[in-house]
Design an enzyme around this catalytic site. Structure first.
Site, PDB file in Angstrom:
ATOM      1  N   HIS A   1      44.632 -66.342  91.154  1.00  0.00           N
ATOM      2  CA  HIS A   1      43.858 -65.987  89.724  1.00  0.00           C
ATOM      3  C   HIS A   1      44.258 -64.250  89.534  1.00  0.00           C
ATOM      4  CE1 HIS A   1      41.164 -64.126  92.820  1.00  0.00           C
ATOM      5  NE2 HIS A   1      40.452 -63.514  92.062  1.00  0.00           N
TER       6      HIS A   1
ATOM      7  N   HIS B   1      34.908 -69.153  90.181  1.00  0.00           N
ATOM      8  CA  HIS B   1      35.097 -67.506  90.060  1.00  0.00           C
ATOM      9  C   HIS B   1      34.952 -67.386  88.598  1.00  0.00           C
ATOM     10  CE1 HIS B   1      36.318 -63.915  92.393  1.00  0.00           C
ATOM     11  NE2 HIS B   1      37.325 -63.877  91.762  1.00  0.00           N
TER      12      HIS B   1
ATOM     13  N   ASP C   1      39.698 -66.791  95.242  1.00  0.00           N
ATOM     14  CA  ASP C   1      38.372 -66.407  95.336  1.00  0.00           C
ATOM     15  C   ASP C   1      37.304 -67.406  95.000  1.00  0.00           C
ATOM     16  OD1 ASP C   1      39.763 -64.078  96.173  1.00  0.00           O
ATOM     17  OD2 ASP C   1      38.713 -62.674  94.525  1.00  0.00           O
TER      18      ASP C   1
ATOM     19  N   ASP D   1      43.631 -57.420  93.228  1.00  0.00           N
ATOM     20  CA  ASP D   1      43.983 -57.680  94.587  1.00  0.00           C
ATOM     21  C   ASP D   1      44.758 -58.933  94.877  1.00  0.00           C
ATOM     22  OD1 ASP D   1      41.562 -58.860  93.572  1.00  0.00           O
ATOM     23  OD2 ASP D   1      40.581 -58.658  95.840  1.00  0.00           O
ATOM     24  N   HIS D   2      44.956 -59.668  93.705  1.00  0.00           N
ATOM     25  CA  HIS D   2      45.878 -61.086  94.091  1.00  0.00           C
ATOM     26  C   HIS D   2      46.987 -60.967  93.316  1.00  0.00           C
ATOM     27  CE1 HIS D   2      42.291 -62.825  96.144  1.00  0.00           C
ATOM     28  NE2 HIS D   2      41.635 -61.864  95.593  1.00  0.00           N
TER      29      HIS D   2
ATOM     30  N   HIS E   1      42.962 -61.396  89.298  1.00  0.00           N
ATOM     31  CA  HIS E   1      42.276 -60.197  89.784  1.00  0.00           C
ATOM     32  C   HIS E   1      43.471 -59.328  90.504  1.00  0.00           C
ATOM     33  CE1 HIS E   1      38.055 -61.798  89.048  1.00  0.00           C
ATOM     34  NE2 HIS E   1      38.246 -60.999  88.029  1.00  0.00           N
TER      35      HIS E   1
ATOM     36  N   HIS F   1      39.943 -61.352 103.247  1.00  0.00           N
ATOM     37  CA  HIS F   1      39.674 -60.906 102.098  1.00  0.00           C
ATOM     38  C   HIS F   1      38.333 -60.226 102.192  1.00  0.00           C
ATOM     39  CE1 HIS F   1      38.262 -61.014  97.691  1.00  0.00           C
ATOM     40  NE2 HIS F   1      39.619 -60.905  97.546  1.00  0.00           N
TER      41      HIS F   1
END
Ligand SMILES: [Zn+2]
Length: 309
Positions: free
Chosen positions: A63, A141, A208, A67-68, A65, A266
């Site tokens: 996805h 999510h 996530d 941090d990904h 976000h 994570h």
């Protein structure tokens, strides 16, 4: 011997810490080298491992976000800088195509590498690879998110002494595996007479998400499960609210799904002591448990032994 292992680039959710880079993982699986969820700094983390950008065959993003995926611009530009000659497939939630387009062309660069852009359009989408099937499942999510699993089909392990007894050698072995039998001097030899079942291996990547059917579908009988455990049970209500898992939930999923080797990662930066994740998960899972650390490698466990019969 083919190599199947997970290389951990980073293990922090949301914001990196002094000990943990943003998320990022590489799965080596025979001829596939798959980069999952490259967070910020992934290109530099690669330098500390034996994986190079040139090795990458595929990128999977769960996805959009930060941090990904904030590592996508650097990694994608690096493919061109290094003149990677083979096409690199990229999978991500189709609803995030606009984010992908921005990250791909975040700055000016001289593009030489070929990306095969194959967004995930639907829950359960399957991508056929030489070494098995890559499957995406919808997760829970706040934005469109897919987890992935790689499933190798069950096969057959040929028994050399049995083959020798029938005098079966060379291309005849391949034919026997493919066709299921072989006619030899008026006698039919069945594949099962000279082989034992070889269970396929499974890798699953879950993040996530809050608990949902997709989590269980991905984790089912995984030999190696990499799963987010952003929180501990003390923050279970917050985890549910923001679409994340606790270490206890992740461990229970692993137990209920017959997972063999469990990798938790994570982590929220609110917990400085990683042993707390271990202790909480251990109460719910008695298989092999690994609390992921940056720049470590986790092997796929040896193949399951086929059940008799
Ligand atoms: Zn997220």
């Amino acid at each position: 011997m083919s190599m199947r292992e997970l290389v951990v680039l980073g293990t922090a959710s949301q914001a990196p810490t002094r000990q943990r880079n943003h998320n990022g993982y590489v799965l080596r699986w025979d001829d596939e080298v798959i980069l999952f969820d490259p967070g910020e700094g992934s290109q530099r983390q690669l330098l500390h491992t034996t994986v190079t950008a040139t090795d990458l065959t595929r990128i999977c993003v769960t996805h959009f976000h930060g941090d990904h995926c904030l590592g996508l611009p650097g990694t994608i530009q690096r493919l061109s800088l290094d003149r990677v000659a083979h096409p690199v497939a990229v999978h991500f939630p189709a609803g995030g195509a606009e984010y992908f387009a921005r990250l791909r062309y975040a700055t000016s660069f001289y593009e030489t590498a070929e990306l095969r852009v194959e967004p995930i359009e639907a829950d359960g989408q399957r991508i056929a690879l030489r070494c098995g099937t890559l499957e995406a499942r919808r997760l829970r999510h706040p934005i469109e998110t897919y987890g992935y699993r790689l499933v190798e089909p069950d096969g057959h392990r040929m028994l050399p002494e049995k083959l020798a007894a029938y005098g079966i050698t060379g291309p005849a072995v391949g034919e026997l595996i493919r066709v299921g039998h072989l006619d030899l001097d008026g006698r039919r030899v069945a594949r099962d007479e000279v082989s034992v079942p070889r269970p396929g291996q499974r890798f699953a990547f879950v993040m996530d998400t809050g608990l949902c059917d997709g989590v269980y579908a991905l984790a089912e009988h995984a030999d190696l499960l990499v799963i987010e455990s952003t929180f501990l049970e003390s923050e279970a209500a917050l985890a549910a609210e923001v679409g994340h898992l606790t270490a206890a939930q992740a461990a229970r999923v692993a137990t209920e799904s017959g997972v063999r080797r469990l990798v938790l990662t994570h982590f929220s930066q609110r917990y400085p002591d990683p042993r707390r994740f271990h202790d909480e998960a251990r109460a719910h899972f008695d298989g092999e448990l690994i609390i992921a650390e940056d720049l470590t490698t986790v092997q796929l466990p040896p193949r399951r032994v086929a059940s008799a019969g």
